[in-house]
Design a protein around this motif. Structure first.
Motif, PDB file in Angstrom:
ATOM      1  N   ASN A   1      11.997   4.902 -21.933  1.00 41.52           N
ATOM      2  CA  ASN A   1      10.870   5.249 -22.818  1.00 41.52           C
ATOM      3  C   ASN A   1      10.666   6.762 -22.905  1.00 41.52           C
ATOM      4  OD1 ASN A   1      10.293   2.452 -23.156  1.00 41.52           O
ATOM      5  ND2 ASN A   1       9.113   2.487 -21.242  1.00 41.52           N
TER       6      ASN A   1
ATOM      7  N   LYS B   1      11.171   8.886 -25.316  1.00 37.12           N
ATOM      8  CA  LYS B   1      10.507   9.338 -26.523  1.00 37.12           C
ATOM      9  C   LYS B   1       8.999   9.140 -26.411  1.00 37.12           C
ATOM     10  CE  LYS B   1      10.776   8.987 -31.563  1.00 37.12           C
ATOM     11  NZ  LYS B   1      11.487   8.352 -32.703  1.00 37.12           N
ATOM     12  N   ARG B   2       8.571   8.020 -25.829  1.00 33.56           N
ATOM     13  CA  ARG B   2       7.151   7.760 -25.663  1.00 33.56           C
ATOM     14  C   ARG B   2       6.519   8.762 -24.689  1.00 33.56           C
ATOM     15  NH1 ARG B   2       5.581   1.903 -23.586  1.00 33.56           N
ATOM     16  NH2 ARG B   2       6.679   1.409 -25.545  1.00 33.56           N
TER      17      ARG B   2
ATOM     18  N   PHE C   1       3.614  11.489 -25.492  1.00 34.15           N
ATOM     19  CA  PHE C   1       2.403  11.557 -24.686  1.00 34.15           C
ATOM     20  C   PHE C   1       2.144  12.983 -24.220  1.00 34.15           C
ATOM     21  CE2 PHE C   1       0.348  11.558 -20.528  1.00 34.15           C
ATOM     22  CZ  PHE C   1      -0.789  10.814 -20.780  1.00 34.15           C
TER      23      PHE C   1
ATOM     24  N   TYR D   1       0.426  10.388 -17.331  1.00 29.66           N
ATOM     25  CA  TYR D   1       1.106   9.282 -18.003  1.00 29.66           C
ATOM     26  C   TYR D   1       1.074   8.028 -17.137  1.00 29.66           C
ATOM     27  CZ  TYR D   1       4.773   6.553 -20.277  1.00 29.66           C
ATOM     28  OH  TYR D   1       5.469   5.552 -20.898  1.00 29.66           O
TER      29      TYR D   1
ATOM     30  N   GLN E   1      -0.761   4.408 -17.828  1.00 31.22           N
ATOM     31  CA  GLN E   1       0.000   3.174 -17.733  1.00 31.22           C
ATOM     32  C   GLN E   1      -0.636   2.199 -16.749  1.00 31.22           C
ATOM     33  OE1 GLN E   1       2.865   2.272 -19.649  1.00 31.22           O
ATOM     34  NE2 GLN E   1       1.943   3.993 -20.742  1.00 31.22           N
TER      35      GLN E   1
END
Length: 226
Positions: free
Chosen positions: A119, A121-122, A126, A206, A210
């Protein structure tokens, strides 16, 4: 061959040369007549560009009276690049148009000190969003609490202070107004909050987000060692 190419373009080397290139370009831009209000030696310009890029908070000349609007914008860009990371910014913009390959994801994982590069790119999205939102909100609050000054100067001062605070750069254009900070709890609280958010680090925030997402979804989330 793949291993040799990966070593050749290792994250440590890429980070080193990206910082060197940023400092060199910053020094040249600050040396332009349009960036300065007075004569400044090349060593002072180099020192200022290095300090801004490495967010050390050290400088040998007064920032407010030595540089023009353009020069202050260059300093602002150097602080932002130093705090956010040139590689992170480059990877983000590249990821907007193409999918990051395995080697690129591996490099990004090492640059960002991630245990996993899933992930990617995510995560990059962020990082950019939390940076922009934090700095813009901080700049708006700072602007509302500034004393009377020309609108252009006020907006630049507020934005510069917001970016410098988030990046823990250690200096600000408000140093030209010594009466502002000690007597302004709004700016002091905003500065402290931005320093706190930026100081903890992107990956920590991050993982915290999550965790809350998993908690609301009633799923188990395990924090990394980081």
């Amino acid at each position: 061959m793949a291993a040799l190419n990966l070593i050749k373009y290792s994250p440590a080397r890429i980070i080193f040369f990206s910082f060197f290139l940023t400092i060199a370009v910053g020094t040249l831009l600050l040396a332009l007549p349009i960036a300065r209000t007075t004569d400044i030696s090349l060593i002072d310009l180099f020192f200022t560009a290095t300090s801004a890029t490495c967010v050390t908070g050290l400088f040998t000349i007064p920032l407010h009276g030595s540089f023009t609007f353009f020069g202050k914008c260059v300093l602002l860009a150097l602080v932002q690049i130093g705090g956010l990371g040139l590689i992170t910014m480059t990877l983000f913009f590249v990821s907007l148009f193409v999918d990051l390959g395995f080697n690129t994801q591996l490099m990004a994982g090492e640059v960002l000190e991630l245990e996993s590069w899933k992930n990617m790119k995510r995560i990059l999205m962020f990082i950019i969003l939390i940076t922009l939102y934090s700095e813009l909100i901080g700049a708006l609050i700072t602007y509302s609490a500034l004393p009377d000054m020309p609108p252009g100067e006020a907006w630049l001062t507020a934005l510069f202070h917001g970016v410098a605070s988030f990046c823990n750069a250690g200096f600000s254009l408000l140093s030209a107004h010594p009466e502002v900070l000690p007597n302004n709890p709004i700016i002091l609280a905003t500065t402290a909050f931005l320093m706190f958010i930026g100081g903890i680090g992107f990956i920590t925030w991050y993982e915290v987000t999550q965790y809350f997402y998993s908690w609301f979804a009633k799923q188990r989330h395990r924090f990394s060692l980081h």
